[in-house]
Write a protein that holds these residues in place. Structure first.
Motif: not given
Length: 564
Positions: A434-439, A445-451, A480-485, A498-504
């Motif tokens: 994960i660290l390598d993926n987000i280096k 600041k890394k903010i995770g969101i789930s809605w 960071f997108n931490l929303q499952y589904g 215009g809002f960027e979200v990092f997706n795993f």
């Protein structure tokens, strides 16, 4: 002087224009001086029935059947009369007699299906309603029975289709709107549910059911004072309905009306207090941080219909559950997970104490959590859910069997008992991936969101839109997108603005808990609605801002005014 035939016609006319009691009395006198023919008795019984003298009508029907036991018209009238006074056992006797002579009648098959539904014999009821609908699938009562059976089978969409079809056929049949409204509650569409209940009320203002349903919606919307007023209206219509007083009590709990609640609990006979109220009272005490008293009542959840449905092997466990005052450190103990993953993680915070104190423990958990728990609690006592609980024979090997939530009365009696350090451990190899993926985001600041909450009872009520999180986006933060589904549409929608979200993209956040935990461990803050990921964050010690709906759909463990 009028002959008997003219007298009968005159009495029926008198009855029909509203002089019912007078006509019945005169008919009774007439029968004493006239031969009691079957036709005459049938007219009299119909008059009694129409005047709600049901038991007297039944006696007359029985008199007719003594001489003509195969009279199909009378057999039908007598079983429907027993239906009216809710004597199902007697109704079934005469309905079954009629079925011997008439097993191809839509109405008879439909009524047999309804009777079996009322007796909770749903499988058999389903057979009869299918036979009935193969004869006539355009009659509203039959369609409603079919829909109710689909509700029992958790096929809510099919149930709603059946109720809506009934509404199209007869827009003035109130029960269809009530039943459809309940389906919309299951879909958490309170607005449509409310609309259907109001329609049912307009069609039948003397129905306590429609008023009750309206009150339930108002309570779910936290309009408890209005809800109580509607419950009182329903009570004025039907004082025998015990649900009304129970629902008023639940409203008072939701309103946190302390004096009323405590007075009700102290002064109401224990036999009259529902399990729903006891569980609500447990939550009420917990919300006041009266943990010892609250968790003493917490096992009332085990009798909730929702609990029984959610816990797959409860039919086995309910036969062998134990409720010891203290846990015997030497006994063989089985702990079984309950509800969803969120609650499982929450209750697993007590496994530290349990494993430390008791020697012979086995714990059933979600398959996805088994290796995580083994690593985190440093003990190989975890088994996949169902390993023991699916077999009564295996369950008999244990002296004490408890659901995980029942550990609270042993380990969560005071506020200090909740001072738990982060207890879940991540996998170092996964952390590094994960660290390598987000280096590349090292400097932000890394903010995770789930809605969204998508698998819980109040999923829609607890969920937000991704657009509600726009205020978090700025140039110094990575979201960071931490929303499952399925989130593709949501992510594309906000990116188009215009809002960027990092997706795993390569990680299944719903099933790959090890990766989810490693992501959480490597962000700065997690902002989320109430879902299972929030529990992972708490168990890992991740700073978390949790957004809750108001009282009615908030779980007891979020319901604290200090915001913790």
């Amino acid at each position: 002087m009028q002959n008997s035939k003219e007298k009968i016609i005159s009495l029926v006319e008198d009855f029909n224009i509203g002089n019912k009691e007078r006509a019945i009395k005169k008919f009774d006198v007439l029968l004493k001086h006239t031969k009691r023919t079957q036709d005459l008795l049938l007219i009299y019984a119909d008059m009694l029935n129409a005047n709600n003298n049901i038991n007297s009508a039944i006696n007359i029907f029985k008199e007719i059947l003594e001489t003509k036991p195969k009279n199909q018209e009378v057999l039908k009238k007598i079983y429907t009369s027993y239906f009216k006074i809710e004597q199902l056992k007697e109704a079934e006797i005469f309905l079954d007699k009629l079925l011997v002579f008439d097993n191809e009648s839509y109405e008879v098959l439909r009524d047999k299906a309804f009777l079996l539904y009322l007796k909770n014999k749903h499988k058999k009821s389903n057979e009869y309603i299918h036979r009935a609908l193969s004869i006539n699938d355009n009659e509203v009562f039959g369609l409603n029975i079919f829909g109710l059976l689909k509700v029992e089978n958790k096929e809510i969409y099919k149930a709603l289709q059946s109720f809506n079809k009934a509404i199209k056929i007869n827009p003035d049949y109130a029960d269809s709107y009530n039943n459809a409204g309940k389906c919309y509650i299951d879909f958490e569409d309170l607005q449509l549910a409310y609309k259907h209940f109001k329609k049912a009320y307009r069609l039948n203002k003397n129905s306590d059911l429609a008023i009750l349903n309206i009150a339930n919606i108002l309570s779910l919307k936290d309009k408890n004072k209005f809800a109580i007023n509607f419950y009182q209206k329903a009570k004025n219509l039907n004082r025998k309905n015990k649900l009304i007083d129970e629902n008023i009590a639940i409203c008072q709990l939701r309103s946190k009306n302390t004096k009323w609640i405590e007075n009700y609990y102290k002064n109401t006979k224990s036999s009259l207090i529902s399990e729903d109220f006891l569980l609500g009272y447990s939550y009420f005490l917990l919300s006041q941080k009266k943990f010892k008293e609250g968790f003493k009542l917490f096992d009332s959840r085990l009798k909730q219909k929702a609990f029984i449905i959610k816990n797959k092997y409860h039919h086995n466990l309910s036969k062998v559950l134990t409720f010891p005052k203290t846990l015997n450190k030497e006994s063989n103990i089985l702990i079984v997970k309950e509800q969803g993953v969120g609650d499982e993680i929450l209750f697993s915070s007590m496994y530290v104490n349990l494993i430390k104190e008791c020697k012979n423990i086995k714990i059933e958990c979600d398959q996805r959590l088994k290796e995580i728990f083994k690593k985190s609690f440093k003990k190989d006592v975890f088994y996949s859910f169902g390993y023991f609980s699916s077999s009564l024979e295996k369950l008999n090997d244990f002296e004490n069997i408890l659901y995980a939530g029942s550990l609270t009365k042993y380990y969560r009696n005071e506020l200090k008992d909740f001072d738990v350090i982060p207890f879940l451990m991540t996998n170092k190899e996964t952390d590094n991936k994960i660290l390598d993926n987000i280096k590349q985001f090292k400097s932000s600041k890394k903010i995770g969101i789930s809605w969204k909450s998508v698998v819980n009872i109040y999923g829609k009520l607890k969920s937000l839109q991704i657009n509600d999180f726009k205020c978090l986006f700025n140039s110094s933060r990575t979201i960071f997108n931490l929303q499952y589904g399925d989130t593709i549409k949501d992510i594309n929608k906000i990116r188009n603005e215009g809002f960027e979200v990092f997706n795993f993209n390569a990680i299944d956040l719903f099933n790959d808990f090890e990766s989810l935990m490693s992501i959480l461990k490597n962000i700065d803050v997690f902002v989320t609605v109430s879902n299972s990921t929030a529990h992972f964050a708490g168990a890992l010690g991740v700073p978390t801002i949790l957004i809750c709906p108001k009282k009615s759909s908030t779980y007891y463990y979020w319901d604290y005014e200090d915001g913790k």
